[in-house]
Design a protein around this motif. Structure first.
Motif, PDB file in Angstrom:
ATOM      1  N   SER A  48       0.786  -1.336   0.155  1.00 24.39           N
ATOM      2  CA  SER A  48      -0.085  -0.044  -0.133  1.00 24.39           C
ATOM      3  C   SER A  48       0.886   1.245   0.110  1.00 24.39           C
ATOM      4  O   SER A  48       0.327   2.394  -0.182  1.00 24.39           O
ATOM      5  CB  SER A  48      -1.000   0.089   1.208  1.00 24.39           C
ATOM      6  N   LYS A  49       2.271   1.121   0.465  1.00 26.31           N
ATOM      7  CA  LYS A  49       3.006   2.359   0.481  1.00 26.31           C
ATOM      8  C   LYS A  49       2.289   3.481   1.286  1.00 26.31           C
ATOM      9  O   LYS A  49       2.230   4.658   1.088  1.00 26.31           O
ATOM     10  CB  LYS A  49       3.278   3.034  -0.729  1.00 26.31           C
ATOM     11  N   ARG A  99       6.380  22.570 -11.563  1.00 27.16           N
ATOM     12  CA  ARG A  99       7.661  22.333 -11.695  1.00 27.16           C
ATOM     13  C   ARG A  99       8.240  21.103 -11.008  1.00 27.16           C
ATOM     14  O   ARG A  99       9.395  20.810 -11.053  1.00 27.16           O
ATOM     15  CB  ARG A  99       8.253  23.601 -11.627  1.00 27.16           C
ATOM     16  N   TRP A 100       7.422  20.685  -9.852  1.00 22.81           N
ATOM     17  CA  TRP A 100       7.916  19.637  -9.155  1.00 22.81           C
ATOM     18  C   TRP A 100       7.722  18.293  -9.913  1.00 22.81           C
ATOM     19  O   TRP A 100       6.917  18.048 -10.638  1.00 22.81           O
ATOM     20  CB  TRP A 100       7.219  19.679  -7.549  1.00 22.81           C
ATOM     21  N   GLU A 101       8.551  17.297  -9.273  1.00 24.57           N
ATOM     22  CA  GLU A 101       8.793  16.042  -9.885  1.00 24.57           C
ATOM     23  C   GLU A 101       8.077  15.053  -8.814  1.00 24.57           C
ATOM     24  O   GLU A 101       7.686  13.909  -9.078  1.00 24.57           O
ATOM     25  CB  GLU A 101      10.020  15.591 -10.478  1.00 24.57           C
ATOM     26  N   ILE A 102       8.309  15.471  -7.368  1.00 26.02           N
ATOM     27  CA  ILE A 102       7.800  14.459  -6.257  1.00 26.02           C
ATOM     28  C   ILE A 102       6.813  15.615  -5.626  1.00 26.02           C
ATOM     29  O   ILE A 102       6.699  16.705  -5.690  1.00 26.02           O
ATOM     30  CB  ILE A 102       8.969  14.299  -5.503  1.00 26.02           C
ATOM     31  N   ARG A 179       9.367   5.889  -4.444  1.00 26.98           N
ATOM     32  CA  ARG A 179       8.338   5.372  -5.553  1.00 26.98           C
ATOM     33  C   ARG A 179       7.757   6.181  -6.456  1.00 26.98           C
ATOM     34  O   ARG A 179       7.277   7.391  -6.040  1.00 26.98           O
ATOM     35  CB  ARG A 179       7.728   4.412  -4.448  1.00 26.98           C
ATOM     36  N   LYS A 180       7.505   5.615  -7.537  1.00 29.57           N
ATOM     37  CA  LYS A 180       6.807   6.286  -8.709  1.00 29.57           C
ATOM     38  C   LYS A 180       5.309   6.854  -8.420  1.00 29.57           C
ATOM     39  O   LYS A 180       4.657   7.555  -8.920  1.00 29.57           O
ATOM     40  CB  LYS A 180       6.725   5.617 -10.098  1.00 29.57           C
ATOM     41  N   PHE A 181       4.616   6.117  -7.184  1.00 34.29           N
ATOM     42  CA  PHE A 181       3.290   6.778  -6.872  1.00 34.29           C
ATOM     43  C   PHE A 181       3.383   8.124  -6.458  1.00 34.29           C
ATOM     44  O   PHE A 181       2.421   8.672  -6.524  1.00 34.29           O
ATOM     45  CB  PHE A 181       2.878   5.849  -5.799  1.00 34.29           C
ATOM     46  N   PHE A 182       4.440   8.596  -5.927  1.00 36.39           N
ATOM     47  CA  PHE A 182       4.503  10.067  -5.540  1.00 36.39           C
ATOM     48  C   PHE A 182       5.186  10.832  -6.470  1.00 36.39           C
ATOM     49  O   PHE A 182       5.619  12.045  -6.117  1.00 36.39           O
ATOM     50  CB  PHE A 182       5.303   9.845  -4.124  1.00 36.39           C
ATOM     51  N   TYR A 187       0.818  11.246 -10.584  1.00 40.29           N
ATOM     52  CA  TYR A 187      -0.086  12.440 -10.015  1.00 40.29           C
ATOM     53  C   TYR A 187      -1.197  12.667 -10.972  1.00 40.29           C
ATOM     54  O   TYR A 187      -2.454  12.899 -10.995  1.00 40.29           O
ATOM     55  CB  TYR A 187       0.455  13.572  -9.391  1.00 40.29           C
ATOM     56  N   LEU A 188      -0.647  13.028 -12.366  1.00 43.64           N
ATOM     57  CA  LEU A 188      -1.338  13.293 -13.341  1.00 43.64           C
ATOM     58  C   LEU A 188      -2.306  12.197 -13.851  1.00 43.64           C
ATOM     59  O   LEU A 188      -3.485  12.543 -14.339  1.00 43.64           O
ATOM     60  CB  LEU A 188      -0.308  13.823 -14.528  1.00 43.64           C
ATOM     61  N   ALA A 189      -1.998  11.014 -13.734  1.00 40.99           N
ATOM     62  CA  ALA A 189      -2.567   9.936 -14.324  1.00 40.99           C
ATOM     63  C   ALA A 189      -3.927   9.657 -13.319  1.00 40.99           C
ATOM     64  O   ALA A 189      -4.984   9.330 -13.655  1.00 40.99           O
ATOM     65  CB  ALA A 189      -1.942   8.495 -14.280  1.00 40.99           C
TER      66      ALA A 189
END
Length: 280
Positions: A48-49, A99-102, A179-182, A187-189
């Protein structure tokens, strides 16, 4: 979790158990029979992260729909739909321009772990395998599997202070191990699906079946309960407003009882009053 945090949580747990034992021995025995690890974060599923142990998410949503949730069912659903439709569009558009990636919340968590990583000492044991000492605790960190012995990285998906000390020692970037979830693509998906407008009643499709009428609403005549229902193990509060606390006995002068409830010898005038002035 460091030693100070562990000791603090252990103290709170023991105090809660002591309070429960004072209220209900039966409940305390039942809870004591359950292994403590089933209540701790380290027993969570790592898929679940998240390391949340509270229901903050549901509380936030309940407050978010506060102005709609007590309305009739159709009005409530329309109101919640409208709020979500606006919110999803706003997040969708702002996410594209961000502009953030996380995501900001987890970016702040990462910065906190970076600060704590300064107090860790990593030693390499093999390829992507490290031993990290922090205070009196020692954990194994695996960069390939993205795991740490403290399990904080495994649960939350954010590198813990032990892992970040290893990542820095290996001359890599902690952001690459979040992790890619954050991250922004996920986020866009999450907000990519659109909540479409719903036509009003005037545009509804007409059907040959009879209209469904709302159920009859009956107002109960009984008095509404104002006091909450007490818990099973809740100790009732003393009745400070009891009238018996202010009554003074006419026979002995003490408070808390009447002269008629005592077996002591009564004064002549009180004896007559008790016997309704009938002389034996």
């Amino acid at each position: 979790m460091d030693n100070a945090s562990y000791a603090y949580n252990e103290h709170k747990f023991n105090k809660a158990m002591d309070d429960l034992k004072a209220e209900s021995e039966e409940a305390w025995q039942w809870l004591s029979a359950i292994p403590k690890k089933t209540w701790a974060r380290h027993a969570f599923d790592t898929n679940s992260k998240t390391d949340l142990v509270v229901n903050n998410l549901s509380e936030v949503f309940n407050k978010y729909i506060l102005d709609h949730r007590k309305k009739p069912i159709r009005t409530m659903c329309d109101g919640i739909k409208d709020k979500q439709m606006v919110r999803w569009h706003r997040n969708r558009e702002s996410g594209k321009e961000a502009r953030w990636e996380i995501t900001p919340h987890y970016s702040e968590k990462l910065e906190i772990e970076k600060e704590r990583a300064r107090y860790c000492k990593p030693i390499q044991a093999g390829v992507n395998l490290w031993q990290v000492t922090s205070g009196e605790q020692t954990h194994a960190v695996n960069l390939e599997l993205q795991t740490c012995g403290c399990r904080k990285w495994d649960l939350s998906g954010i590198p813990c202070n032990h892992a970040i000390s290893v990542i820095n020692k290996a001359k890599r970037f902690p952001e690459d191990y979040v992790r890619k979830f954050f991250k922004k693509p996920y986020y866009l998906a999450a907000y990519e699906p659109m909540i479409y407008p719903v036509p009003g009643e005037h545009d509804w499709t007409k059907t040959p079946s009879p209209d469904i009428e709302p159920p009859a609403f009956k107002v109960k005549k009984e008095r509404k309960k104002e006091k909450r229902i007490k818990g099973k193990f809740e100790v009732p509060k003393p009745k400070s407003t009891s009238r018996m606390g202010t009554i003074t006995c006419s026979n002995c002068g003490l408070q808390g009882h009447k002269y008629t409830s005592r077996l002591k010898q009564l004064k002549p005038e009180l004896a007559l009053s008790k016997n309704k002035h009938v002389v034996s």
